[in-house]
Write an enzyme that holds these catalytic residues in place. Structure first.
Site, short mmCIF file in Angstrom:
data_model
loop_
_atom_site.label_atom_id
_atom_site.label_comp_id
_atom_site.label_asym_id
_atom_site.label_seq_id
_atom_site.Cartn_x
_atom_site.Cartn_y
_atom_site.Cartn_z
CB SER A 119 -1.11 -0.09 1.21
OG SER A 119 -1.93 0.87 0.95
CD GLU A 220 -2.12 -3.09 -3.74
OE1 GLU A 220 -3.30 -3.30 -3.58
OE2 GLU A 220 -1.51 -1.78 -3.33
CG HIS A 284 -5.30 -2.87 -0.21
ND1 HIS A 284 -4.39 -2.30 -1.03
CD2 HIS A 284 -5.04 -2.11 0.80
CE1 HIS A 284 -3.62 -1.27 -0.84
NE2 HIS A 284 -4.07 -0.97 0.56
#
Length: 315
Positions: A119, A220, A284
């Site tokens: 992230s 992602e 995630h």
């Protein structure tokens, strides 16, 4: 099909493997989160490891886990602490870009060890790749993943990678329960780089942007509707980044319809004629598989495999 390149790609340096009974350091370089320290220590002890929690983990400065100074000091301290064998991030959120122009990359390079997160931690992966040159790991974080009771492949992928049970020529295991999609067939060799798509785009135009030349791009994201994914990919295309790639591995894009995403991926990458494989369970998602950033890999989108071309840790 993309042939193996005739020139030699310079691999990123592997890091020391996580030893049996090793010590894992926890830092919070981005956002804050409440840590159940007793639970975390017990979880690690049950797996044969001990835990060292750095001070900033217990701090909160609005949407940041402590001030920039606190978070930067913890990052440097975790790398220079000779007792710490690996570093895992508490959570993502936001905060790592604020540290990039203050990091002592020579200090990190001289004390290289496994560094794990995803992230917002993508900014650190990109910066370490460019300025320190050792392999880092896009993988689970302590709170949301390891202590969050995610499926067993999250844990096994994490420990197998760090312990050195995944070596050169290993096919990275992907759970059969989650089918992969060949968006564009072919084989590509290159360094696996990337992470969170929003963060990759946010660092474009800075000294810390992705070094995309000859790379296998991994992306992602979460909480971004399809049009925003389109905008982010278009940003990379207009910046000239996509044209430098050898292949693309698409991880979990949470909240986006998979059929619509596949259509967008085909539109974006068709003219580049590079292999694109989608649906890799990393990001995630549950499970959240560990990937070695900066490592040489072989992506075979047709056979839906990702193979390590180098050792990523040294025993």
């Amino acid at each position: 099909m993309t042939a193996r390149p005739t020139h030699t790609l310079c691999p990123h340096v592997p890091v020391p493997a996580l030893p049996p009974a090793g010590l894992i350091g926890v830092i919070a370089p981005a956002g804050p989160a409440a840590l159940d320290t007793d639970k975390a220590i017990a979880w690690m002890r049950a797996r044969g490891y001990s835990l060292r929690v750095f001070p900033g983990v217990y701090e909160k400065d609005g949407y940041l886990a402590g001030s920039d100074d606190v978070r930067l000091n913890d990052l440097h301290a975790a790398f220079t602490d000779r007792e710490v064998d690996a570093i895992i991030c508490l959570r993502g959120g936001y905060g790592t870009p604020r540290l990039l122009d203050r990091i002592d990359f020579e200090l990190l390079r001289n004390n290289a060890k496994p560094f794990i997160g995803y992230s917002d931690i993508t900014a650190l992966h990109l910066a370490i790749s460019r300025y320190a040159g050792f392999v880092t790991f896009h993988g689970p974080m302590l709170n949301a993943d390891l202590l969050g009771d995610k499926q067993k492949p999250t844990e096994s992928s994490f420990f197998n990678m760090l312990r050195g049970q995944v070596t050169a020529d290993s096919v990275l295991v992907h759970p059969a329960a989650y089918p992969l999609t060949t968006v564009s067939p072919g084989i590509a060799y290159g360094r696996l780089l990337g992470g969170n798509l929003s963060m990759i785009a946010a660092t474009m135009g800075t000294p810390y942007e992705i070094d995309a030349e000859g790379a296998i791009l991994f992306i992602e994201d979460i909480n971004e509707p399809l049009y925003r994914i389109d905008r982010l990919l278009t940003h990379l295309r207009l910046a000239g980044t996509l044209h430098k790639l050898r292949g693309v591995l698409v991880g979990d894009v949470a909240g986006v319809d998979t059929i619509a995403l596949e259509g967008l991926l085909k539109q974006t990458f068709a003219s580049l004629r590079i292999p694109v494989l989608a649906g890799w369970r990393s990001g995630h998602c549950d499970p959240n598989l560990t990937l070695p950033m900066g490592a040489l890999v072989r992506l075979d989108a047709g056979s839906k495999t990702l193979v390590l071309e180098q050792d990523v840790v040294i025993k």
